[in-house]
Scaffold this active site. Structure first.
Site, PDB file in Angstrom:
ATOM      1  N   VAL A 119      44.382  29.621  10.121  1.00  0.00           N
ATOM      2  CA  VAL A 119      44.602  29.778  11.395  1.00  0.00           C
ATOM      3  C   VAL A 119      43.314  30.166  11.956  1.00  0.00           C
ATOM      4  CG1 VAL A 119      47.328  30.268  10.902  1.00  0.00           C
ATOM      5  CG2 VAL A 119      45.856  32.257  11.329  1.00  0.00           C
ATOM      6  N   CYS A 155      41.097  27.685  20.190  1.00  0.00           N
ATOM      7  CA  CYS A 155      39.947  29.902  20.552  1.00  0.00           C
ATOM      8  C   CYS A 155      40.743  30.272  21.902  1.00  0.00           C
ATOM      9  CB  CYS A 155      38.465  29.466  21.195  1.00  0.00           C
ATOM     10  SG  CYS A 155      37.440  31.296  21.604  1.00  0.00           S
ATOM     11  N   LYS A 173      29.389  29.053  14.284  1.00  0.00           N
ATOM     12  CA  LYS A 173      29.934  29.816  15.137  1.00  0.00           C
ATOM     13  C   LYS A 173      29.968  28.304  15.921  1.00  0.00           C
ATOM     14  CE  LYS A 173      30.376  33.102  18.724  1.00  0.00           C
ATOM     15  NZ  LYS A 173      32.191  33.514  18.603  1.00  0.00           N
ATOM     16  N   GLY A 174      30.668  28.787  17.120  1.00  0.00           N
ATOM     17  CA  GLY A 174      31.338  27.285  17.813  1.00  0.00           C
ATOM     18  C   GLY A 174      30.500  27.433  19.130  1.00  0.00           C
TER      19      GLY A 174
HETATM   20  C1  FMN Z   1      33.978  38.191  15.978  1.00  0.00           C
HETATM   21  C2  FMN Z   1      35.049  36.873  15.697  1.00  0.00           C
HETATM   22  C3  FMN Z   1      34.751  35.800  16.280  1.00  0.00           C
HETATM   23  C4  FMN Z   1      35.204  34.355  16.305  1.00  0.00           C
HETATM   24  N1  FMN Z   1      34.571  33.169  16.380  1.00  0.00           N
HETATM   25  C5  FMN Z   1      35.225  31.576  16.303  1.00  0.00           C
HETATM   26  C6  FMN Z   1      34.552  30.364  17.266  1.00  0.00           C
HETATM   27  O1  FMN Z   1      33.586  30.436  17.653  1.00  0.00           O
HETATM   28  N2  FMN Z   1      35.121  29.687  16.859  1.00  0.00           N
HETATM   29  C7  FMN Z   1      36.049  29.294  15.659  1.00  0.00           C
HETATM   30  O2  FMN Z   1      36.852  28.328  15.758  1.00  0.00           O
HETATM   31  N3  FMN Z   1      37.181  30.714  15.588  1.00  0.00           N
HETATM   32  C8  FMN Z   1      36.581  31.619  15.492  1.00  0.00           C
HETATM   33  N4  FMN Z   1      36.866  32.941  14.798  1.00  0.00           N
HETATM   34  C9  FMN Z   1      38.120  32.888  14.169  1.00  0.00           C
HETATM   35  C10 FMN Z   1      38.107  33.156  12.686  1.00  0.00           C
HETATM   36  O3  FMN Z   1      36.690  31.760  12.686  1.00  0.00           O
HETATM   37  C11 FMN Z   1      39.176  32.689  11.721  1.00  0.00           C
HETATM   38  O4  FMN Z   1      39.968  31.376  12.483  1.00  0.00           O
HETATM   39  C12 FMN Z   1      39.974  33.856  12.336  1.00  0.00           C
HETATM   40  O5  FMN Z   1      39.222  35.191  12.251  1.00  0.00           O
HETATM   41  C13 FMN Z   1      40.855  34.154  10.852  1.00  0.00           C
HETATM   42  O6  FMN Z   1      40.240  34.606   9.916  1.00  0.00           O
HETATM   43  P1  FMN Z   1      39.563  36.531   9.459  1.00  0.00           P
HETATM   44  O7  FMN Z   1      41.222  36.794   9.393  1.00  0.00           O
HETATM   45  O8  FMN Z   1      38.908  36.150   8.275  1.00  0.00           O
HETATM   46  O9  FMN Z   1      38.884  36.624  10.166  1.00  0.00           O
HETATM   47  C14 FMN Z   1      36.263  33.871  15.429  1.00  0.00           C
HETATM   48  C15 FMN Z   1      36.819  35.392  14.649  1.00  0.00           C
HETATM   49  C16 FMN Z   1      36.288  36.382  14.615  1.00  0.00           C
HETATM   50  C17 FMN Z   1      36.970  37.878  13.835  1.00  0.00           C
END
Ligand code: FMN
Ligand code: FAD
Ligand code: FAD
Ligand code: FMN
Ligand code: FES
Ligand code: FES
Lengths: 313, 270, 313, 270
Positions: free
Chosen positions: A198, A137, A52-53
């Protein structure tokens, strides 16, 4: 071909100086700090655990409700709750090392200096293998996307981090722009080892009874299979635009989807939302990719990456 | 360690037009579950609805020899996934992940155990009551619902030896009004030297009121909170509850792994 | 409030000089020329029938396959097959007039002059009530999106059409840009009576067995419920940016979704993909909006439009 | 005018591990349907899968008095919606829109009617055969499948008086190979002054081959084409087929409203 069908398929791929055993990583923010899943998943079997970030300091994020489900997707506005880089190093990294996870840290900042500072601290820590720069973000006002939506900002963050680390750096791009490929080029020019994309799409869901947003922060980021066709397009465009590897994600739910991203141009993929639906998904995807390569007699994933034939039918 | 099981629906009992009890064949989860824990259930195949939904473990189903064979869920239909669970048919397969989360802290006699449940908040009380009774704890259930015909499983609790204090909003059963009123009277009537622990599950307003009441009478109180959950495993940070920090302020804990059962006194209620 | 509960709700809304009986229109390209549905649907009960995009000349479009389904959505690359403005006027418009449809024509062009020419011809025809300018189709190389992705191009097309018609003109905006609101402002400044959005999101789906795109044109446009949360966000942003009405669309499947767009800021809505799933959807949505207003004691839709409270929870 | 009916599944007969026959309670559609028409079916609730899928009307189901009560679909499982239709249970509700599209042109004696079907292309042949036989037309069915156990409903056609010419790819039934071989031989053997009309439904390659063969022998031929369809009503322009234009070139027609039955001689085959 003949022998390729029998020999075990080599799934390793390279991101800058880092070689990972297979192309499947957890997406940041969707797998906690990894350790939450250690009871169910052998963390060393993931290509990499992207945590997580992290900012320099702890953050409490937004109040609940933080997520809402949408058709084949979800909107989140967590607000980057996190324990900060120092607690991460002391509390989480030792267990990740012990479990032999390949660790990528998602680095956040409200200023260019904070990105550099967090990156510098992580570069000195044992067991961090690469840095993903979260300049995309949509859920925090300061920092983040303000860099990711400007070519200059992207360049500044990447160059500043490049100066303080020799770890592979992977700026994570936003899809909320007209031309993601131009951001990939800016990142490449500034010294990035790869780009990932993305991040989520800025989105809004309204409760029609209260006429208020369904999540506390108002807008949030859309993820999940709903966005996959747009994400695949953007990964293809970036792959055409840069020479550095592209790490693709957005709605990957199974091996077929992961392969679609790879064929579009992704050297590696990340899986986010799908992990919520199926925490045992990692083995399914990795072995599915292996089976596909075997079935098609493809000896290494490199031959697959970007192999889409866009010629007309 | 949680298990993810492709559970077969073995029975689906409609209790009313919006409540049902769904029995699932998931022996590993049932064997491991302790009172207050929950499961994450995927009601649909396909990607709409996409996410799993959290449900308390209601009953542990056992065979003649007492071995756990499965578990049931007490479900109130409020949206798309609960609608699918209401309509589920024996033989259907439902992905079920669990047991998850932190359980209730079980008191010992001479302390009494008082359980406070509103509506579908009854779900975690079945196993809690069984466990308390098994330890020889004297138990009371303060149980409120909208109408008399939504006060379910009273005979089960009576047979177990749980004292029942019932309320309904429309007065069609028990005392009219909310469950907090008789709870307050009972706490007021209880001598300070007779220990009692409170356990509450139900709507957020009821939990906050129970927490306030418990604090006013200086009694320990655990509540099982309900937040919208994305993963149930600590992965998504969607399910947070603000908890008091040392030296003032608050910090967010993930109720799926730090809860769902939390110390009511530590929660920052709005 | 008291009386509002009883009286029949007035669902009419204004788009420039045009008043439509209710805010629900068919989306261009998803309802043919309207006449295809006349056997099942009373065309006069729609707020407006927006017909398929028309160039000056006939076009045959791309070869099949032209669509592919994706999670909660679909990608299309029809390539604007159409009968051209002259055949439309002689072959379709008479029946539309006879059925008392309020007709909005979706105007296409490969040059600014073509947009103006098609618009001029339609302005002289009887029974055309407004013009929607399609500057946002992702599926043709020439024209279309090349105007919709540049603020100058948007301004040029709108001003050119403004000079030749007094009909309400509604440029249709693309979602494939960083800031759709700036395009809404450009359209407003150039004399548009309203803007409509979103057109489809540029997207790609790849068949992993053949490693070729699933539709003949390669990329296409994503529509359907998958995109709704992004579209709602963009409609909200445009509503904040301009004074002219916003016509919202993207994944509307029922009255709840239509109301969500209206609360976000849409004066009227269009329904595209949902019509494929349920050709009788029009009455469901219109009566659902009426029921909602009655239940909430809201006397006219104007009180609803843009009424979202974005304050934190 | 098409009807959109919330049809109840009255029976689901599995013919093999990937073929089934689904009987739907949709009297209005059944009453109106003529041979070659199709319905658009929504197999899932929810938005995934999102779109309806096209299926030929297979049988018209009738009560004792001969009144149409419903229709059945012959379904081959190839993806998500056909998978849901394979698994559908009696009592389930399925949205069914129809009848849609242009039917076959029925010939009259003394012309013979020769039907050519490959695999699930058998679906529209049931009603076509019934209609031709009812007009007193002498009929032959050239029917090919992968294996013998995928040659379905032979007894029905025999009882109706349809002459059967069967082929299988693996030779386990009828002649080994494709159905085009015996068709060519039969056309070659038929005197030019004995009229015959061809009707074909099946994979694209088989249709093209049938069209070529018919043209070579100067026989009229209609084919029922299969395109991916978004709406089935002419609304989306997804289902186009290139047809020869006067003076050369081609134009695209929507196969859902101009077809699915089209004059094979007018189609521009790749
Ligand atoms: C609940 C949640 C929290 C996320 N937190 C971060 C984060 O802390 N840093 C980041 O770069 N992306 C974050 N993302 C984005 C994901 O890493 C990813 O880019 C995005 O969800 C698309 O992928 P997916 O469709 O497989 O979920 C988050 C996504 C979700 C759903
Ligand atoms: C630990 C835990 C245990 C639970 N145990 C039970 C139980 O035993 N029996 C039972 O019937 N329900 C229980 N719930 C609540 C249950 O999870 C929700 O009712 C369910 O997720 C709603 O899903 P849906 O698809 O039907 O509703 P949706 O269509 O998703 O939503 C309908 C409405 O309910 C709200 N909602 C959705 N999820 C939740 C949630 N998790 N909490 C509160 N509101 C929500 C939505 O915001 C929306 O307004 C529990 C929740 C938690 C967190
Ligand atoms: C007029 C018409 C009549 C038909 N009649 C029958 C019938 O009686 N019985 C029967 O079993 N099938 C019939 N089909 C084919 C049937 O519509 C498809 O098999 C079905 O749509 C596939 O849906 P799916 O969700 O299972 O597959 P998907 O998961 O959507 O797709 C699986 C694969 O099939 C391809 N595909 C999807 N739709 C079609 C289509 N319409 N035509 C060809 N390929 C497609 C996809 O590109 C994909 O490669 C007919 C098609 C048409 C156009
Ligand atoms: C098959 C198809 C064809 C379309 N053709 C057009 C068109 O000709 N002109 C246009 O402006 N938009 C066209 N669109 C876009 C729709 O009008 C609409 O903007 C988009 O589909 C989003 O709405 P929806 O999600 O309700 O479908 C088309 C969309 C689809 C699915
Ligand atoms: S539900 Fe995901 S962290 Fe609690
Ligand atoms: S399927 Fe939509 S036009 Fe034919």
């Amino acid at each position: 071909m003949g022998t390729g069908q029998q020999a075990p398929v080599d799934l390793s791929v390279r991101i800058g100086s880092l070689t990972i055993a297979n192309p499947v990583m957890s997406a940041s923010g969707c797998f906690g700090y990894g350790v939450e899943y250690a009871g169910m998943v052998d963390l060393s079997t993931l290509g990499a655990v992207v945590v997580k970030g992290l900012f320099l300091k702890e953050r409490e994020g937004h109040p609940a409700p933080r997520i809402v489900e949408t058709p084949a997707g979800m909107i989140n506005a967590i607000g980057l709750q996190g324990i900060g880089v120092h607690r991460f190093i002391s509390e989480k990294l030792p267990e990740l090392r012990e479990r032999r996870a390949t660790v990528v840290v998602n680095v956040c900042g409200t200023t260019v200096d904070e990105y550099a500072e967090v990156s510098r601290i992580l570069s000195d820590a044992e067991g961090v293998h690469a840095l993903e720069l979260n300049i995309s973000c949509p859920n925090i006002k300061e920092g983040g996307i303000q860099f990711g939506c400007s070519l200059g900002g992207t360049h500044d963050v990447v160059s500043a981090v490049r100066k303080v680390t020799s770890l592979p750096i992977i700026p994570k791009l936003t899809p909320n722009v007209t031309d993601p490929a131009s951001f990939a080029r800016a990142a490449e020019a500034a010294g990035a080892d790869a780009v990932s994309l993305v991040n989520t799409f800025l989105a809004l869901a309204i409760d029609i009874e209260s006429r208020r947003p369904k999540i506390s922060n108002g807008m949030g980021g859309l993820s999940g299979p709903a966005i996959r066709p747009i994400a695949v397009r953007m990964v293809y465009e970036c792959r055409q635009a840069v020479k550095i590897p592209v790490v693709g994600m957005g709605g990957i739910m199974n091996a077929r989807d992961a392969l679609e991203f790879m064929i579009a141009g992704a050297t590696a993929v990340q899986v986010g939302t799908a992990n919520f639906v199926d925490p045992l998904i990692w083995n399914t995807i990795v072995s599915g990719i292996g089976d596909y390569l075997t079935r098609h007699g493809i000896k290494s994933v490199d031959a697959l990456i970007g192999s889409v034939d866009m010629g007309k039918h | 360690m949680p298990f993810d099981v492709a559970a077969t629906v073995v029975a689906n009992l409609a209790l009313s037009h919006d409540y049902n009890v769904l029995a699932l064949d998931a022996p590993q989860i049932a064997e491991a579950a302790i009172p207050g824990q929950f499961v994450m259930v995927k009601a649909a195949t396909g990607h709409d609805p996409l996410l799993r939904r959290p449900f308390s473990v209601f009953e542990i189903l056992r065979d003649a020899s007492g071995r756990a064979t499965g578990l049931s869920l007490l479900v109130k239909r409020i949206g798309v996934s609960t609608g699918l669970l209401y309509d589920a048919k024996p033989g259907d397969t439902i992905m079920c992940l669990g047991p998850l989360g932190q359980p209730f802290t079980l008191v010992d006699a001479p302390a009494d155990g008082w359980m406070v449940a509103g509506g579908v908040g009854l779900a975690p009380v079945w196993t809690l009551a069984e466990a308390l009774v098994a330890r020889g704890v004297t138990t009371t259930l303060f149980y409120g619902a909208r109408r008399n015909d939504e006060l379910f499983y009273l005979d089960f609790f009576r047979t177990l030896g749980v004292e029942l204090v019932l309320t309904t909003e429309d007065g069609s059963g028990g005392e009219q009004g909310r469950v907090i009123a008789p709870l307050e009277r009972a706490l007021a009537a209880r001598p300070a030297d007779q220990p009692v622990s409170l356990y509450a599950c139900g709507p957020e307003g009821m939990l906050a009121a129970t927490a306030r009441t418990a604090a006013a009478f200086g009694r320990p109180c655990e509540v099982s909170v309900e937040r919208i959950m994305g993963c149930g495993m600590g992965g998504c940070y969607s399910c947070v509850v603000p908890m008091k920090s040392e030296g003032g302020g608050f910090h967010h804990v993930r109720s799926c792994i730090a809860g769902p059962v939390l110390d009511a006194a530590q929660i920052v209620w709005d």
